[in-house]
Design an enzyme around this catalytic site. Structure first.
Site, PDB file in Angstrom:
ATOM      1  N   LYS A  13       9.444  -7.555  -8.970  1.00 22.97           N
ATOM      2  CA  LYS A  13      10.302  -6.360  -8.940  1.00 22.97           C
ATOM      3  C   LYS A  13      10.781  -6.009  -7.537  1.00 22.97           C
ATOM      4  O   LYS A  13      11.946  -5.750  -7.326  1.00 22.97           O
ATOM      5  CB  LYS A  13       9.527  -5.132  -9.399  1.00 22.97           C
ATOM      6  CG  LYS A  13       9.418  -4.893 -10.842  1.00 22.97           C
ATOM      7  CD  LYS A  13       8.888  -3.489 -11.128  1.00 22.97           C
ATOM      8  CE  LYS A  13       7.718  -2.992 -10.318  1.00 22.97           C
ATOM      9  NZ  LYS A  13       6.435  -3.615 -10.566  1.00 22.97           N
ATOM     10  N   ARG A  88       6.603   5.199 -14.158  1.00 25.03           N
ATOM     11  CA  ARG A  88       5.494   4.377 -14.639  1.00 25.03           C
ATOM     12  C   ARG A  88       4.801   5.014 -15.828  1.00 25.03           C
ATOM     13  O   ARG A  88       3.878   4.424 -16.381  1.00 25.03           O
ATOM     14  CB  ARG A  88       4.483   4.208 -13.517  1.00 25.03           C
ATOM     15  CG  ARG A  88       4.592   2.869 -12.763  1.00 25.03           C
ATOM     16  CD  ARG A  88       3.449   2.867 -11.808  1.00 25.03           C
ATOM     17  NE  ARG A  88       3.035   1.628 -11.261  1.00 25.03           N
ATOM     18  CZ  ARG A  88       3.489   1.099 -10.129  1.00 25.03           C
ATOM     19  NH1 ARG A  88       4.501   1.637  -9.510  1.00 25.03           N
ATOM     20  NH2 ARG A  88       2.940   0.017  -9.636  1.00 25.03           N
ATOM     21  N   ARG A 127       0.311 -13.919  -3.283  1.00 19.05           N
ATOM     22  CA  ARG A 127       0.908 -12.937  -2.371  1.00 19.05           C
ATOM     23  C   ARG A 127      -0.145 -12.474  -1.365  1.00 19.05           C
ATOM     24  O   ARG A 127       0.133 -12.332  -0.181  1.00 19.05           O
ATOM     25  CB  ARG A 127       1.447 -11.749  -3.177  1.00 19.05           C
ATOM     26  CG  ARG A 127       2.008 -10.641  -2.316  1.00 19.05           C
ATOM     27  CD  ARG A 127       2.860  -9.697  -3.140  1.00 19.05           C
ATOM     28  NE  ARG A 127       2.081  -8.678  -3.790  1.00 19.05           N
ATOM     29  CZ  ARG A 127       2.555  -7.869  -4.746  1.00 19.05           C
ATOM     30  NH1 ARG A 127       3.791  -7.977  -5.144  1.00 19.05           N
ATOM     31  NH2 ARG A 127       1.801  -6.945  -5.276  1.00 19.05           N
ATOM     32  N   ARG A 138      -2.126  -6.111   1.286  1.00 17.20           N
ATOM     33  CA  ARG A 138      -2.205  -4.841   0.569  1.00 17.20           C
ATOM     34  C   ARG A 138      -3.628  -4.595   0.107  1.00 17.20           C
ATOM     35  O   ARG A 138      -4.297  -5.507  -0.361  1.00 17.20           O
ATOM     36  CB  ARG A 138      -1.291  -4.900  -0.658  1.00 17.20           C
ATOM     37  CG  ARG A 138       0.096  -4.430  -0.397  1.00 17.20           C
ATOM     38  CD  ARG A 138       0.963  -4.622  -1.610  1.00 17.20           C
ATOM     39  NE  ARG A 138       0.522  -3.855  -2.776  1.00 17.20           N
ATOM     40  CZ  ARG A 138       1.315  -3.567  -3.791  1.00 17.20           C
ATOM     41  NH1 ARG A 138       2.569  -3.973  -3.792  1.00 17.20           N
ATOM     42  NH2 ARG A 138       0.862  -2.878  -4.811  1.00 17.20           N
ATOM     43  N   ARG A 149      -4.613  -2.500 -12.332  1.00 13.69           N
ATOM     44  CA  ARG A 149      -3.155  -2.278 -12.314  1.00 13.69           C
ATOM     45  C   ARG A 149      -2.510  -2.804 -13.595  1.00 13.69           C
ATOM     46  O   ARG A 149      -1.610  -2.182 -14.145  1.00 13.69           O
ATOM     47  CB  ARG A 149      -2.535  -2.944 -11.078  1.00 13.69           C
ATOM     48  CG  ARG A 149      -2.838  -2.164  -9.784  1.00 13.69           C
ATOM     49  CD  ARG A 149      -2.737  -3.019  -8.544  1.00 13.69           C
ATOM     50  NE  ARG A 149      -1.382  -3.451  -8.289  1.00 13.69           N
ATOM     51  CZ  ARG A 149      -1.067  -4.472  -7.479  1.00 13.69           C
ATOM     52  NH1 ARG A 149      -2.026  -5.151  -6.873  1.00 13.69           N
ATOM     53  NH2 ARG A 149       0.177  -4.798  -7.278  1.00 13.69           N
TER      54      ARG A 149
HETATM   55  P1  AMP Z   1       3.478  -0.725  -6.372  1.00 15.80           P
HETATM   56  O1  AMP Z   1       3.798  -1.048  -4.953  1.00 15.80           O
HETATM   57  O2  AMP Z   1       4.682  -0.285  -7.164  1.00 15.80           O
HETATM   58  O3  AMP Z   1       2.713  -1.837  -7.061  1.00 15.80           O
HETATM   59  O4  AMP Z   1       2.505   0.548  -6.350  1.00 15.80           O
HETATM   60  C1  AMP Z   1       1.252   0.503  -5.704  1.00 15.80           C
HETATM   61  C2  AMP Z   1       0.381   1.658  -6.161  1.00 15.80           C
HETATM   62  O5  AMP Z   1       1.017   2.908  -5.816  1.00 15.80           O
HETATM   63  C3  AMP Z   1       0.152   1.776  -7.652  1.00 15.80           C
HETATM   64  O6  AMP Z   1      -0.909   0.940  -8.112  1.00 15.80           O
HETATM   65  C4  AMP Z   1      -0.188   3.247  -7.796  1.00 15.80           C
HETATM   66  O7  AMP Z   1      -1.473   3.533  -7.314  1.00 15.80           O
HETATM   67  C5  AMP Z   1       0.792   3.879  -6.825  1.00 15.80           C
HETATM   68  N1  AMP Z   1       2.106   4.167  -7.466  1.00 15.80           N
HETATM   69  C6  AMP Z   1       3.307   3.647  -7.120  1.00 15.80           C
HETATM   70  N2  AMP Z   1       4.280   4.142  -7.890  1.00 15.80           N
HETATM   71  C7  AMP Z   1       3.673   4.987  -8.763  1.00 15.80           C
HETATM   72  C8  AMP Z   1       4.132   5.795  -9.830  1.00 15.80           C
HETATM   73  N3  AMP Z   1       5.442   5.837 -10.180  1.00 15.80           N
HETATM   74  N4  AMP Z   1       3.240   6.551 -10.505  1.00 15.80           N
HETATM   75  C9  AMP Z   1       1.918   6.530 -10.176  1.00 15.80           C
HETATM   76  N5  AMP Z   1       1.407   5.771  -9.200  1.00 15.80           N
HETATM   77  C10 AMP Z   1       2.278   5.003  -8.484  1.00 15.80           C
END
Ligand code: AMP
Length: 192
Positions: A13, A88, A127, A138, A149
């Site tokens: 994404k 989400r 990654r 990360r 996740r």
């Molecule tokens: P990502 O980089 O999109 O994989 O997001 C990393 C982490 O940020 C996620 O596992 C959540 O802990 C938090 N996070 C990011 N976007 C959201 C969202 N829209 N709602 C809730 N938690 C989020």
């Protein structure tokens, strides 16, 4: 154009959002990036979400919705944006609809990257290995957090597929091919 990119962790994404954003000359808005920046900067929000993010769990809807509400109203997003990692949950999707409606706007398309789960763990661990080489790994790119996740994605985010299909704005793209092929398919989906 106002777009949402939907797909599980490791589906590509982030990469695709940045590519599409460049092509369309609109910003790619990643809530994950915004939250990680808050954690790095040690802001109150960052301190509140750090442990939750490290476990791979979702942070509270209210908090992310507030961040997105502020971000999509900035001048650079007035002609559109690509949301990566938001919404989400169905509650977030409803909040986004309300926010846009208040400005007499709506989403144009929700593009779903379809990737089978078996390939995701490998992608994420790759990654992590690559990131480790650049010293920029990360905190949630490890097997334990990834499992959480994925479970969060299945339980909380997958219902959005039904939500957006019902609105008639969902388009599916096979996310398993090469990066360039996926970018091409996303463009086709937007042109169709
Ligand atoms: P990502 O980089 O999109 O994989 O997001 C990393 C982490 O940020 C996620 O596992 C959540 O802990 C938090 N996070 C990011 N976007 C959201 C969202 N829209 N709602 C809730 N938690 C989020």
């Amino acid at each position: 154009m106002r777009l949402v990119l939907l797909g599980p962790p490791g589906s590509g994404k982030g990469t695709q959002a940045v590519r599409l954003a460049k092509q369309l000359d609109i910003p790619a808005l990643s809530t994950g990036d915004m939250l990680r920046a808050a954690v790095s900067a040690g802001t109150p929000v960052g301190m509140q979400v750090k442990a939750t993010m490290e476990r791979g769990e979702l942070v509270p809807d209210k908090l992310v919705v507030a961040i997105v509400a502020e971000r999509i109203r900035r001048p650079d997003a007035r002609f559109g944006f690509i949301l990566d990692g938001f919404p989400r949950t169905v509650a977030q999707a409803e909040a986004l609809d309300d926010l846009l409606q208040a400005d007499r706007l709506r989403l144009d398309w929700v593009l779903q990257l379809k990737v089978d789960e078996a390939s995701l763990l490998g992608r994420i661990l790759n990654r992590a290995t690559e990131a480790m080489a650049s010293g920029n790994v990360r905190a949630d790119d490890n097997e334990a957090a990834l499992r959480v996740r994925l479970a969060e994605y299945r339980a909380q985010t997958e219902p959005l597929i039904t939500y957006y299909r019902a609105q008639g704005i969902l388009r599916d793209v096979d996310g398993l091919r090469s990066m360039d092929e996926v970018t091409a398919s996303l463009n086709e989906a937007l042109d169709a």
